[in-house]
Design a protein around this motif. Structure first.
Motif, PDB file in Angstrom:
ATOM      1  N   PRO A 208       2.397 -25.480   9.554  1.00  0.00           N
ATOM      2  CA  PRO A 208       1.400 -24.461   9.898  1.00  0.00           C
ATOM      3  C   PRO A 208       0.033 -24.691   9.264  1.00  0.00           C
ATOM      4  N   ILE A 209      -0.016 -25.374   8.132  1.00  0.00           N
ATOM      5  CA  ILE A 209      -1.313 -25.636   7.509  1.00  0.00           C
ATOM      6  C   ILE A 209      -2.188 -26.512   8.411  1.00  0.00           C
ATOM      7  N   MET A 210      -1.577 -27.271   9.300  1.00  0.00           N
ATOM      8  CA  MET A 210      -2.358 -28.082  10.233  1.00  0.00           C
ATOM      9  C   MET A 210      -3.056 -27.206  11.263  1.00  0.00           C
ATOM     10  N   GLU A 211      -2.478 -26.061  11.567  1.00  0.00           N
ATOM     11  CA  GLU A 211      -3.154 -25.117  12.461  1.00  0.00           C
ATOM     12  C   GLU A 211      -4.367 -24.510  11.761  1.00  0.00           C
ATOM     13  N   THR A 212      -4.230 -24.280  10.463  1.00  0.00           N
ATOM     14  CA  THR A 212      -5.382 -23.806   9.686  1.00  0.00           C
ATOM     15  C   THR A 212      -6.508 -24.831   9.773  1.00  0.00           C
ATOM     16  N   PHE A 213      -6.146 -26.091   9.599  1.00  0.00           N
ATOM     17  CA  PHE A 213      -7.131 -27.164   9.668  1.00  0.00           C
ATOM     18  C   PHE A 213      -7.792 -27.213  11.041  1.00  0.00           C
ATOM     19  N   ALA A 214      -6.988 -27.125  12.084  1.00  0.00           N
ATOM     20  CA  ALA A 214      -7.516 -27.214  13.447  1.00  0.00           C
ATOM     21  C   ALA A 214      -8.490 -26.073  13.749  1.00  0.00           C
ATOM     22  N   GLU A 215      -8.162 -24.900  13.294  1.00  0.00           N
ATOM     23  CA  GLU A 215      -8.983 -23.727  13.602  1.00  0.00           C
ATOM     24  C   GLU A 215     -10.225 -23.611  12.705  1.00  0.00           C
ATOM     25  N   SER A 216     -10.335 -24.472  11.712  1.00  0.00           N
ATOM     26  CA  SER A 216     -11.443 -24.364  10.756  1.00  0.00           C
ATOM     27  C   SER A 216     -12.711 -25.081  11.202  1.00  0.00           C
ATOM     28  N   TYR A 217     -12.641 -25.851  12.292  1.00  0.00           N
ATOM     29  CA  TYR A 217     -13.785 -26.672  12.683  1.00  0.00           C
ATOM     30  C   TYR A 217     -14.059 -26.583  14.179  1.00  0.00           C
ATOM     31  N   ASP A 218     -15.280 -26.986  14.536  1.00  0.00           N
ATOM     32  CA  ASP A 218     -15.668 -27.084  15.943  1.00  0.00           C
ATOM     33  C   ASP A 218     -15.342 -28.496  16.418  1.00  0.00           C
ATOM     34  N   TRP A 219     -14.432 -28.605  17.377  1.00  0.00           N
ATOM     35  CA  TRP A 219     -13.952 -29.902  17.850  1.00  0.00           C
ATOM     36  C   TRP A 219     -14.623 -30.347  19.146  1.00  0.00           C
ATOM     37  N   ALA A 220     -15.570 -29.612  19.629  1.00  0.00           N
ATOM     38  CA  ALA A 220     -16.188 -29.944  20.916  1.00  0.00           C
ATOM     39  C   ALA A 220     -16.766 -31.356  20.895  1.00  0.00           C
ATOM     40  N   GLY A 221     -16.376 -32.151  21.891  1.00  0.00           N
ATOM     41  CA  GLY A 221     -16.883 -33.507  22.031  1.00  0.00           C
ATOM     42  C   GLY A 221     -16.180 -34.551  21.194  1.00  0.00           C
ATOM     43  N   LYS A 222     -15.197 -34.165  20.410  1.00  0.00           N
ATOM     44  CA  LYS A 222     -14.506 -35.121  19.543  1.00  0.00           C
ATOM     45  C   LYS A 222     -13.235 -35.654  20.217  1.00  0.00           C
ATOM     46  N   THR A 223     -12.882 -36.873  19.831  1.00  0.00           N
ATOM     47  CA  THR A 223     -11.604 -37.461  20.256  1.00  0.00           C
ATOM     48  C   THR A 223     -10.632 -37.329  19.096  1.00  0.00           C
ATOM     49  N   ALA A 224      -9.459 -36.757  19.366  1.00  0.00           N
ATOM     50  CA  ALA A 224      -8.459 -36.526  18.327  1.00  0.00           C
ATOM     51  C   ALA A 224      -7.192 -37.321  18.646  1.00  0.00           C
ATOM     52  N   ILE A 225      -6.640 -37.961  17.621  1.00  0.00           N
ATOM     53  CA  ILE A 225      -5.411 -38.745  17.785  1.00  0.00           C
ATOM     54  C   ILE A 225      -4.430 -38.359  16.686  1.00  0.00           C
ATOM     55  N   PRO A 226      -3.292 -37.784  17.047  1.00  0.00           N
ATOM     56  CA  PRO A 226      -2.311 -37.405  16.019  1.00  0.00           C
ATOM     57  C   PRO A 226      -1.422 -38.574  15.623  1.00  0.00           C
ATOM     58  N   PHE A 227      -0.969 -38.553  14.389  1.00  0.00           N
ATOM     59  CA  PHE A 227       0.070 -39.478  13.928  1.00  0.00           C
ATOM     60  C   PHE A 227       0.925 -38.728  12.909  1.00  0.00           C
ATOM     61  N   CYS A 228       2.164 -39.145  12.770  1.00  0.00           N
ATOM     62  CA  CYS A 228       3.061 -38.388  11.896  1.00  0.00           C
ATOM     63  C   CYS A 228       4.071 -39.301  11.218  1.00  0.00           C
ATOM     64  N   THR A 229       4.757 -38.730  10.238  1.00  0.00           N
ATOM     65  CA  THR A 229       5.895 -39.384   9.584  1.00  0.00           C
ATOM     66  C   THR A 229       7.057 -38.406   9.613  1.00  0.00           C
ATOM     67  N   SER A 230       8.263 -38.945   9.654  1.00  0.00           N
ATOM     68  CA  SER A 230       9.451 -38.079   9.631  1.00  0.00           C
ATOM     69  C   SER A 230      10.676 -38.922   9.332  1.00  0.00           C
ATOM     70  N   GLY A 231      11.761 -38.219   8.995  1.00  0.00           N
ATOM     71  CA  GLY A 231      13.007 -38.921   8.724  1.00  0.00           C
ATOM     72  C   GLY A 231      13.607 -39.497   9.983  1.00  0.00           C
ATOM     73  N   SER A 232      13.530 -38.763  11.094  1.00  0.00           N
ATOM     74  CA  SER A 232      14.145 -39.242  12.337  1.00  0.00           C
ATOM     75  C   SER A 232      13.425 -38.730  13.588  1.00  0.00           C
ATOM     76  N   SER A 233      12.739 -37.605  13.482  1.00  0.00           N
ATOM     77  CA  SER A 233      12.114 -37.012  14.679  1.00  0.00           C
ATOM     78  C   SER A 233      10.919 -37.822  15.145  1.00  0.00           C
ATOM     79  N   SER A 234      10.732 -37.852  16.478  1.00  0.00           N
ATOM     80  CA  SER A 234       9.549 -38.488  17.050  1.00  0.00           C
ATOM     81  C   SER A 234       8.392 -37.493  17.001  1.00  0.00           C
ATOM     82  N   ILE A 235       7.233 -37.946  17.372  1.00  0.00           N
ATOM     83  CA  ILE A 235       6.088 -37.043  17.348  1.00  0.00           C
ATOM     84  C   ILE A 235       6.211 -35.977  18.438  1.00  0.00           C
ATOM     85  N   GLY A 236       6.868 -36.344  19.549  1.00  0.00           N
ATOM     86  CA  GLY A 236       7.125 -35.375  20.610  1.00  0.00           C
ATOM     87  C   GLY A 236       5.890 -34.596  21.027  1.00  0.00           C
TER      88      GLY A 236
END
Length: 237
Positions: free
Chosen positions: A170-198
């Motif tokens: 949920p802290i990532m939602e805080t991060f997302a809502e804290s800034y103006d993203w208009a015009g930006k390109t966003a690329i997620p990446f993650c780490t996990s024990g077994s789950s994919s990024i989905g």
């Protein structure tokens, strides 16, 4: 009588011919002469077009006119400025983020919780643990202790996080809502024990209007810089 009559007929015939000649001669002198139609080029020839303004030779009247100095070339836009922002508790996501920043030349930014998470907070087997309480509350927005300096200067943002029960923390939602993203390109990446990024980043895409989100990727801590370089190249950014 007969000879006189024939003479008269001959005279009238001669007069008629003379009148007709005068009339036709007058019409021919007054009729306008029609200009010849230019022939179409044959199949083996091409029509020669008139020179364009860029290639036409200067006319005599313009030969002595001062020539306009050529305009300076417009400078090429600067390369995209990249931010690699990540949230990490155990250090797994941090390890990947550091390699990604090295590959892209991006600026590394660690998202720090205002109230740091303890080991007990991250016990996914305990429904009363902090992480589970936050995950079960759609309105949960854990506070962040720091902010991205000069956020507006970045064009591309890599967003890294660990997977919590197939979701973004949920802290990532805080991060997302804290800034103006208009015009930006966003690329997620993650780490996990077994789950994919989905679809873990879909909630972030919903909370960042104006941003263009590209497909993300899950990585292990053993990922090499060469692997990350290949992935970044495949994004076409």
């Amino acid at each position: 009588m007969s000879k006189a009559f024939m003479t008269r007929r001959a005279f009238l015939g001669f007069a008629g011919v003379a009148s007709a000649s005068l009339i036709l001669g007058g019409c021919s002198a007054e009729a306008p002469v029609e200009a010849p139609v230019e022939a179409e080029p044959s199949s083996g020839e091409s029509a020669q077009s008139s020179p364009t303004p860029e290639t036409a030779a200067p006319s005599a009247s313009s030969a002595n006119e001062p020539q306009t100095a050529p305009q300076e070339e417009t400078p090429m836009p600067a390369e995209s400025k990249i931010l690699v922002a990540y949230f990490s508790n155990t250090g797994n996501t941090k390890a990947v983020a550091e390699k990604l920043a090295a590959v892209t030349g991006g600026t590394l930014f660690a998202i720090e919780a205002a109230e740091p998470y303890t080991a007990a907070d991250l016990d996914y087997n305990d429904d009363s643990a902090r992480c589970m309480i936050e995950l079960n509350d759609p309105t949960s927005r854990p506070a962040i202790a720091n902010t991205v300096p000069d956020w507006d200067s970045y064009d591309t943002v890599f967003v890294g996080y660990p997977i919590w029960w197939s979701r973004t923390p949920p802290i990532m939602e805080t991060f997302a809502e804290s800034y103006d993203w208009a015009g930006k390109t966003a690329i997620p990446f993650c780490t996990s024990g077994s789950s994919s990024i989905g679809q873990s980043a879909s909630v972030l895409a919903e909370e960042t209007p104006g941003a263009m989100w590209l497909a993300g990727q899950r990585f292990s801590t053993s990922v090499t810089e060469a692997d990350l370089e290949s992935w970044v190249a495949s994004l076409g950014i």
